[in-house]
Design an enzyme around this catalytic site. Structure first.
Site, mmCIF file in Angstrom:
data_model
loop_
_atom_site.group_PDB
_atom_site.id
_atom_site.type_symbol
_atom_site.label_atom_id
_atom_site.label_comp_id
_atom_site.label_asym_id
_atom_site.label_seq_id
_atom_site.Cartn_x
_atom_site.Cartn_y
_atom_site.Cartn_z
ATOM 1 N N CYS A 1 39.393 44.703 48.054
ATOM 2 C CA CYS A 1 40.177 43.526 47.357
ATOM 3 C C CYS A 1 40.951 44.001 46.516
ATOM 4 O O CYS A 1 40.768 44.668 45.742
ATOM 5 C CB CYS A 1 38.834 42.809 46.533
ATOM 6 S SG CYS A 1 39.381 41.199 45.955
ATOM 7 N N CYS B 1 39.480 41.865 38.913
ATOM 8 C CA CYS B 1 38.151 41.351 38.551
ATOM 9 C C CYS B 1 37.510 42.721 37.681
ATOM 10 O O CYS B 1 37.240 43.559 38.355
ATOM 11 C CB CYS B 1 37.279 40.576 39.400
ATOM 12 S SG CYS B 1 38.219 39.253 40.075
ATOM 13 N N CYS C 1 33.862 44.044 38.820
ATOM 14 C CA CYS C 1 33.768 43.920 40.405
ATOM 15 C C CYS C 1 33.824 45.197 41.028
ATOM 16 O O CYS C 1 34.928 45.803 40.906
ATOM 17 C CB CYS C 1 34.546 42.862 41.101
ATOM 18 S SG CYS C 1 34.174 42.726 42.874
ATOM 19 N N CYS D 1 24.248 32.277 51.862
ATOM 20 C CA CYS D 1 25.764 32.618 51.185
ATOM 21 C C CYS D 1 26.141 33.777 51.753
ATOM 22 O O CYS D 1 25.840 34.875 51.661
ATOM 23 C CB CYS D 1 25.692 32.462 49.680
ATOM 24 S SG CYS D 1 27.280 32.240 49.150
ATOM 25 N N CYS E 1 26.851 28.471 52.575
ATOM 26 C CA CYS E 1 27.591 28.549 51.542
ATOM 27 C C CYS E 1 28.310 29.782 51.901
ATOM 28 O O CYS E 1 28.048 30.932 52.406
ATOM 29 C CB CYS E 1 26.689 28.811 50.211
ATOM 30 S SG CYS E 1 27.852 28.937 48.583
ATOM 31 N N CYS F 1 29.767 25.177 44.039
ATOM 32 C CA CYS F 1 28.770 26.058 43.583
ATOM 33 C C CYS F 1 29.837 26.892 42.691
ATOM 34 O O CYS F 1 30.445 27.539 42.972
ATOM 35 C CB CYS F 1 28.082 27.100 44.419
ATOM 36 S SG CYS F 1 26.969 28.269 43.592
ATOM 37 N N ARG G 1 21.200 28.163 38.847
ATOM 38 C CA ARG G 1 20.829 29.377 39.453
ATOM 39 C C ARG G 1 20.568 30.660 38.478
ATOM 40 O O ARG G 1 21.779 31.100 37.999
ATOM 41 C CB ARG G 1 21.796 29.695 40.497
ATOM 42 C CG ARG G 1 21.949 28.500 41.595
ATOM 43 C CD ARG G 1 22.598 28.990 42.718
ATOM 44 N NE ARG G 1 22.940 27.774 43.830
ATOM 45 C CZ ARG G 1 22.189 27.338 44.650
ATOM 46 N NH1 ARG G 1 20.894 28.249 44.641
ATOM 47 N NH2 ARG G 1 21.980 26.501 45.550
#
Length: 335
Positions: free
Chosen positions: A54, A58, A61, A98, A130, A190, A262
């Site tokens: 990616c 972040c 991550c 998801c 999701c 979400c 959650r």
């Protein structure tokens, strides 16, 4: 029945967050028990359909290409593999799957076409579908909705003021715009955050204010505890206290009384007793299965044993209707 509000102030949320702990848990549990189905917990399973590489930065991550984290990059999975994973998750008790892709944003290409096919295939298994794919345009959100997507995950991660410390490759407004596009397509939202990033308590309160003052509360708010990964800028962050998790869950339950809260990343570090406190404080969903994208997670059989011990029951799929037929959250208790 607790009133659903969209005008919370930071001061009000701060007062709730700083309530003496046992009183806070009691208040949140009372709000939670206004719903006759408070002992229902939705089990979701998360699968990485495209891992690593990616371009984002972040700080938490392991899938960011710029960090050396040992994550093996793989291209988008075949649809058959995703369907098999969904079937296994459903057999384990999950009612929602998801699918996550390590993208900055969705591009209108063959990979997105493949995701559309996955959404259609998993939807046919009678599971809520999701996706978390990064930023979305309005037309892309509509295309996912037309394919049968039930929910879209796009976390705020932290407060607007703290955001640039964690991510510089996109803005907070980019996050909010994607959520707006998801809403326009009538897909359920979400969106939550991560604690343990080095944020202040004020940042946590500010994030909850942003979520709770949206024109429509997110149907689902994940509360994640940071899982530090070697090679990321936040690798040395200490483990979040369970009491911080309980405070966040309880405060979210009170300010968004009809939202599914959650209990998400970080559960492998929590005992059954600690998780029980989170359920008492208003958590009404977990992610189950061996991994959350690339980080460890408790297995289905462990969670089923915990459910039996605590008297919890798995929530069935589509409790609030199929895509485009789901009840408005302000009119329906879905905790």
């Amino acid at each position: 029945m607790t009133e659903v509000r969209h005008d919370w102030t930071k001061e009000e949320i701060s007062d709730i967050y700083h309530t003496p702990l046992l009183d806070l848990i009691y208040r949140a549990a009372t709000v939670h028990r206004e719903n006759k189905d408070y002992a229902e917990v939705q089990i979701s399973s998360l699968i990485s359909v495209k891992t690593g590489g990616c371009p984002e930065d972040c700080a938490y991550c392991p899938q960011a290409a710029r960090y050396q984290t040992g994550v093996n990059v793989h291209a988008i999975l075949p649809k058959e593999e995703v369907v098999a994973a969904a079937q296994k998750a459903k057999a384990g008790g999950a009612s929602r799957l998801c699918m996550g892709a390590a993208w900055r944003e969705v591009r209108d290409n063959r990979d997105f076409d493949k995701v559309i096919e996955m959404v259609q295939a998993v939807n046919e298994l009678d599971m809520e579908v999701c996706c978390t794919l990064g930023m979305l345009t309005e037309s892309q959100a509509q295309r996912l909705a037309d394919a049968g997507l039930y929910a879209y995950n796009h976390n705020l991660d932290t407060s607007e003021d703290d955001y640039k410390r964690i991510i510089t490759t996109r803005t907070y407004d980019d996050r909010l715009k994607t959520i707006e596009n998801v809403r326009k397509a009538k897909i359920s939202v979400c969106s939550g955050g991560i604690i343990g990033l080095g944020e202040t308590v004020e940042d946590r309160i500010s994030m909850l204010k942003t979520l709770s003052n949206m024109p429509q509360h997110p149907e689902s708010v994940p509360v994640n505890a940071l899982v530090p990964v070697e090679g990321t800028p936040l690798a040395e962050q200490p483990r979040v206290s369970v009491w911080d998790m309980v405070r966040m869950i309880a405060t979210a339950r009170i300010v968004m009384p009809r939202t599914v809260v959650r209990l998400s990343a970080g559960r492998t570090e929590m005992s059954t007793v600690e998780q029980a406190l989170c359920f008492m404080a208003g958590a009404s969903s977990i992610f189950a299965g061996e991994k959350l994208l690339t980080t460890p997670n408790p297995a289905f059989d462990e969670d089923m044993a915990m459910f039996e011990l605590l008297g919890l029951t798995p929530r069935k799929a589509f409790k609030n209707g199929r895509p485009h037929q789901a009840k408005n959250i302000e009119e329906s208790v879905i905790a």
